[in-house]
Design an enzyme around this catalytic site. Structure first.
Site, mmCIF file in Angstrom:
data_model
loop_
_atom_site.group_PDB
_atom_site.id
_atom_site.type_symbol
_atom_site.label_atom_id
_atom_site.label_comp_id
_atom_site.label_asym_id
_atom_site.label_seq_id
_atom_site.Cartn_x
_atom_site.Cartn_y
_atom_site.Cartn_z
ATOM 1 N N LYS A 133 2.654 4.570 1.151
ATOM 2 C CA LYS A 133 3.000 5.102 2.458
ATOM 3 C C LYS A 133 2.678 6.588 2.461
ATOM 4 C CE LYS A 133 6.558 5.282 5.954
ATOM 5 N NZ LYS A 133 6.549 6.728 6.191
ATOM 6 N N CYS A 163 41.720 16.077 18.333
ATOM 7 C CA CYS A 163 40.303 16.395 18.531
ATOM 8 C C CYS A 163 40.112 17.903 18.502
ATOM 9 C CB CYS A 163 39.838 15.817 19.866
ATOM 10 S SG CYS A 163 38.182 16.360 20.302
ATOM 11 N N GLU A 177 0.847 -1.200 0.000
ATOM 12 C CA GLU A 177 0.000 0.000 0.000
ATOM 13 C C GLU A 177 0.878 1.244 0.000
ATOM 14 O OE1 GLU A 177 -1.684 0.497 4.246
ATOM 15 O OE2 GLU A 177 -0.507 -1.353 4.285
ATOM 16 N N LYS A 192 11.023 2.920 0.492
ATOM 17 C CA LYS A 192 10.972 4.357 0.226
ATOM 18 C C LYS A 192 11.253 4.665 -1.245
ATOM 19 C CE LYS A 192 10.374 6.094 4.388
ATOM 20 N NZ LYS A 192 11.224 7.191 4.798
ATOM 21 N N CYS A 232 38.489 10.588 19.206
ATOM 22 C CA CYS A 232 39.169 11.390 20.219
ATOM 23 C C CYS A 232 39.506 10.482 21.388
ATOM 24 C CB CYS A 232 38.245 12.522 20.664
ATOM 25 S SG CYS A 232 38.727 13.254 22.231
ATOM 26 N N TYR A 243 -4.898 2.321 8.385
ATOM 27 C CA TYR A 243 -4.040 1.263 7.851
ATOM 28 C C TYR A 243 -3.646 0.202 8.871
ATOM 29 C CZ TYR A 243 -0.339 4.314 9.735
ATOM 30 O OH TYR A 243 0.435 5.097 10.540
ATOM 31 N N CYS A 281 38.986 19.144 22.200
ATOM 32 C CA CYS A 281 39.795 19.097 23.422
ATOM 33 C C CYS A 281 41.283 18.965 23.142
ATOM 34 C CB CYS A 281 39.332 17.962 24.332
ATOM 35 S SG CYS A 281 39.806 16.322 23.751
ATOM 36 N N CYS A 311 37.073 15.252 27.368
ATOM 37 C CA CYS A 311 36.655 15.958 26.160
ATOM 38 C C CYS A 311 35.229 16.482 26.361
ATOM 39 C CB CYS A 311 36.702 15.033 24.948
ATOM 40 S SG CYS A 311 36.077 15.818 23.449
ATOM 41 N N ASP A 348 2.443 10.348 3.476
ATOM 42 C CA ASP A 348 3.374 11.227 4.177
ATOM 43 C C ASP A 348 2.593 12.220 5.028
ATOM 44 O OD1 ASP A 348 5.682 12.364 5.003
ATOM 45 O OD2 ASP A 348 6.197 13.302 3.098
HETATM 46 O O1 D41 Z 1 0.830 5.097 5.129
HETATM 47 C C1 D41 Z 1 1.558 5.076 6.093
HETATM 48 N N1 D41 Z 1 2.220 6.171 6.450
HETATM 49 C C2 D41 Z 1 1.696 3.842 6.904
HETATM 50 C C3 D41 Z 1 2.402 3.894 8.094
HETATM 51 C C4 D41 Z 1 1.123 2.623 6.527
HETATM 52 N N2 D41 Z 1 0.433 2.532 5.371
HETATM 53 N N3 D41 Z 1 1.260 1.517 7.292
HETATM 54 C C5 D41 Z 1 1.927 1.566 8.471
HETATM 55 N N4 D41 Z 1 2.013 0.446 9.217
HETATM 56 C C6 D41 Z 1 2.666 0.462 10.365
HETATM 57 C C7 D41 Z 1 2.734 -0.788 11.198
HETATM 58 C C8 D41 Z 1 3.082 -1.958 10.355
HETATM 59 C C9 D41 Z 1 3.765 -0.658 12.291
HETATM 60 C C10 D41 Z 1 1.393 -1.021 11.825
HETATM 61 C C11 D41 Z 1 2.546 2.773 8.899
HETATM 62 C C12 D41 Z 1 3.218 2.729 10.131
HETATM 63 N N5 D41 Z 1 3.270 1.573 10.840
HETATM 64 C C13 D41 Z 1 3.913 3.864 10.731
HETATM 65 N N6 D41 Z 1 3.910 5.112 10.344
HETATM 66 C C14 D41 Z 1 4.692 5.829 11.139
HETATM 67 C C15 D41 Z 1 5.212 5.033 12.082
HETATM 68 C C16 D41 Z 1 4.719 3.782 11.844
#
Ligand code: D41
Length: 749
Positions: free
Chosen positions: A128, A429, A126, A324, A447, A236, A432, A453, A130
């Site tokens: 992610k 360093c 799915e 990402k 260091c 989600y 220090c 330090c 932002d």
């Molecule tokens: O769409 C998202 N930002 C998203 C974040 C997503 N689709 N699924 C997520 N699933 C999780 C878990 C698996 C830990 C339940 C998440 C996030 N976590 C999440 N976003 C920020 C910290 C964790």
């Protein structure tokens, strides 16, 4: 309120009244700015009020208030929202950046579950979003609470604000009696643009990107403001539940959709990495036309029973990962290279850049990792960036990968100034003046000053008060830095934190009278420190900031030794052994080198054995026990033991411990566990689960898992092929179970 009457025309009463009003407005503005990301005053208006305040104070110095805004630096930590403990921790997500990491992720899961490469294993994929995560609690179908993620355990209560969001249902029909729904609050591109236009028109601050706008809007103390901001929500995940939603991730998400939540329409089921990567490509193609920001794709194991088996490590589930999108890139110039000294003395070079916008954020620093990296080599001496080095004055391409510090991707040699010099990495360093030493095989120069330090001492203190460590409210990195340099009430070691109040009581220049501090904030700080005087063993170990001893190793050590006394005794006993280990490592390295030069095979064992000869048996026993802890290798053990051996370090630790009440490592949530506190050893082949899963389950039940059998072992679980360990257990009279008997013992837990 502040009609700009000439200051000279003000009566004394009028001046005092205006100063009082300004103090209130500017305090509020400070809090809005720092806590809410969305100030109600424009910067210009804020500056004007601050100037006006200063003018009046200059004309009426005797009217200057104790809480004068002129003396205030920053704002008190956000106190606007009450705190909420999440019934179930909100986990974070591990990151991956390329296809290989996704096949690795699949491989790890298969290995953990003991599944072959061709066994069916399904994932959801799915977008992610932002935005920022939010947890919604429904009881009897009614929304009773909404909380931000915070540190995962404790968030902020934003219930009134969440109620103003259209995508969040106030009531549910046919839902489990208790249901926590988790998801992302975000703002669409169109709404973001319109909001910024309105803000600009009103002379208020505009937001850098939709994420900041969403955060600033949700964290408004006045819900009426949140209501006027067009926020949206995708569900989600879930937290606490009175009954399961479904048997699969997809089933659960569909159920949430049926209950009235918005779920992302691009959620798909994928059979394995190939399909996951194909869906990733599809989502990436649609990214620009979605109308809201996404920064990657999240994959999750679909079968919830498997999710349960996989569990999580520290703060991230083993069964999910965020893939990402590639980071945005931008070209800019390096204006300087600075060296930062970290908590373990590592000298880290940082490029100071001409500010440039990368992915909606202004970037002015980039990490340069270490001296090899600057010179264009990796840790094995191979060329990186085609061997191009990095110099002050160079044009470099920078990128932001995830939330981490920006990095340098490339150098444009055609724009290099003629007089640019190769960068010379310092050998002392910069903080220090101690020698900065690079050990053989280490990429990093360190260091050697230890606690003398100041940079190391301050960084150690910052680590000490950080979240996973002592986490003292009101004592963050900034305050630690300030106290470190305070001559009247210095905090130079962790123990100093716990003597602060007593020292303040003796001091004439009370903390309460200092810049930025009042009676209340000083009292609050002392109370927050007192609250942490009782500390669980594992937090204490982690807080010491010993190299290689992270949260997981600290928990392993706490579980194994159970008490500070036992740990300290063992570490002291092991001292001579750690010295031998270091000598052995060096002797082995020398032998390897000599053998390579002489064209013969290295003879490692005799060389190593010679170093260990004659070591006293108590030291050897303590060392074997320490390095026998699963997850604690020789590297961690050496770092731990040698830090206890350094006099300044040891003095600091002892002084700290004298101030604390250390609560021993209670076995976690294991009141009815038959194996809590027992030491177990797995040996031979396990057939119903993998070694990693067996270990994780045993630990979840409060057992200590060790790699070697000794008189302290309580149970050995021996599978087929068990050899010397099973024999030793039999010799020692330790209980031996086969896998089924073990499972029967822990069954129903
Ligand atoms: O769409 C998202 N930002 C998203 C974040 C997503 N689709 N699924 C997520 N699933 C999780 C878990 C698996 C830990 C339940 C998440 C996030 N976590 C999440 N976003 C920020 C910290 C964790």
């Amino acid at each position: 309120m502040t009609e700009a009457r000439n200051v000279g025309d003000l009566s004394e009463e009028a001046a005092a009244a205006e100063l009082a009003a300004l103090a209130e407005i500017l305090l509020r503005a400070n809090q809005d700015y720092h806590a809410d990301d969305a100030p109600q005053l424009s910067d210009a208006e804020y500056d004007r009020l601050k100037r006006r305040n200063a003018e009046i104070e200059a004309a009426f110095p005797h009217l200057k208030r104790a809480d004068s805004p002129s003396d205030r630096v920053g704002a008190a930590p956000s106190e606007g929202f009450s705190k909420v403990s999440h019934a179930q921790r909100m986990l974070s997500l591990g990151n991956a950046f390329d296809a290989e990491e996704i096949t690795d992720f699949d491989g790890r899961i298969r290995k953990y579950l003991g599944l072959g490469p061709n066994a069916p294993l399904r994932y959801t994929a799915e977008p992610k979003i932002d935005g920022l995560s939010l947890s919604l609690r429904y009881e009897g179908g009614k929304l009773v609470q909404a909380a931000t993620r915070g540190d995962g355990s404790v968030g902020e209560n934003v219930t009134a604000n969440a109620r103003t969001i259209d995508d969040i249902p106030q009531t549910l029909t046919g839902a489990p009696d208790l249901l926590e729904v988790r998801g992302e609050v975000y703002m669409s591109h169109a709404d973001f643009a319109a909001l910024n236009a309105r803000q600009a028109e009103a002379g208020a601050k505009t937001f850098a990107n939709p994420r900041n706008a969403a955060a600033g809007s949700l964290r408004q103390l006045d819900p009426a403001i949140t209501r006027a901001r067009p926020l949206r929500f995708f569900a989600y995940a879930w937290g606490a539940l009175s009954e399961p939603l479904a048997e699969t991730q997809k089933g659960a998400i569909d159920r949430l959709a049926a209950l009235g939540f918005k779920t992302n329409p691009l959620t798909a089921l994928c059979d394995g990495p190939d399909e996951m990567l194909a869906h990733y490509a599809r989502i990436e193609q649609q990214r620009a036309s979605l109308g809201y920001d996404i920064d990657g794709v999240v994959y999750k194991v679909d079968d919830l029973a498997l999710q349960h088996r996989l569990g999580f490590r520290a703060t991230t589930p083993r069964w999910a990962i965020a893939h990402k999108f590639p980071a945005e890139l931008a070209w800019t110039r390096i204006e300087a290279i600075d060296i930062q000294v970290g908590r373990t003395g590592a000298l880290s070079p940082v490029a100071r850049l001409a500010p440039v916008t990368v992915g909606g954020v202004v970037v002015s620093n980039a990490t340069l990792h270490n001296e090899d990296y600057i010179a264009g080599r990796d840790s094995n001496g191979n060329a990186i960036r085609g061997g191009k080095d990095i110099r002050v004055g160079d044009w470099v391409q920078v990128y932001r990968a995830g939330d981490v510090i920006p990095k340098v991707a490339d150098v444009d040699l055609s724009k290099r100034p003629d007089d640019a010099q190769p960068y010379r990495f310092p050998e002392t360093c910069p903080e220090c003046g101690s020698a900065a030493i690079r050990e053989e095989g280490d990429a990093v120069r360190r260091c050697s000053g230890g606690l003398i330090c100041p940079a190391q001492a301050v960084e150690k203190l910052k680590h000490f008060v950080s979240r996973g460590a002592f986490d003292i409210e009101g004592l963050g990195a900034k305050q630690v830095e300030m106290f470190y340099h305070d001559d009247q009430l210095p905090v130079r070691t962790p123990a100093d934190i716990f003597t602060l109040e007593a020292r303040d009581a003796k001091n004439l220049t009370k903390l309460a009278n200092r810049d930025g501090w009042g009676e209340t904030s000083a009292r609050n700080l002392f109370a927050a420190i007192e609250e942490r005087r009782r500390v669980p063993l594992r937090r204490l170990i982690f807080a010491l900031g010993i190299r290689h001893v992270g949260e997981v190793a600290a928990a392993d050590l706490a579980r194994h030794y159970g008490s500070w006394t036992a740990l300290a005794k063992a570490v002291d006993l092991a001292g001579p052994a750690a010295t031998r280990q270091l000598q052995a490592d060096r002797a082995v390295a020398r032998e390897r080198q000599a053998a390579a030069q002489e064209g013969r095979r290295a003879r490692i064992k005799p060389v190593r054995d010679a170093v260990w000869e004659g070591l006293d048996s108590a030291a050897l026993a303590a060392w074997t026990d320490l390095t026998g802890i699963d997850g604690i290798g020789a590297t961690v053990a050496v770092a731990l033991v040698t830090s206890f051996q350094q006099p300044a370090e040891r003095e600091s630790i002892d002084a700290l411990v004298a101030e604390l009440t250390i609560t021993d490592a209670a076995a976690p949530a294991t009141a009815d566990s038959p194996v809590a506190g027992k030491t177990v050893v797995f040996t031979g082949t396990l057939e119903k689960m993998t070694r990693a899963e067996a270990k994780a389950r045993a630990e979840a039940l409060g057992a200590k898992v060790s790699g070697s059998v000794s008189a302290k072992t309580d149970i050995v679980i021996a599978g087929p092929g068990a050899g010397s360990k099973a024999k030793k257990a039999a010799d020692l009279g330790v209980q031996i179970l086969d896998e089924d008997a073990w499972l029967a013992l822990i069954d129903g837990t």
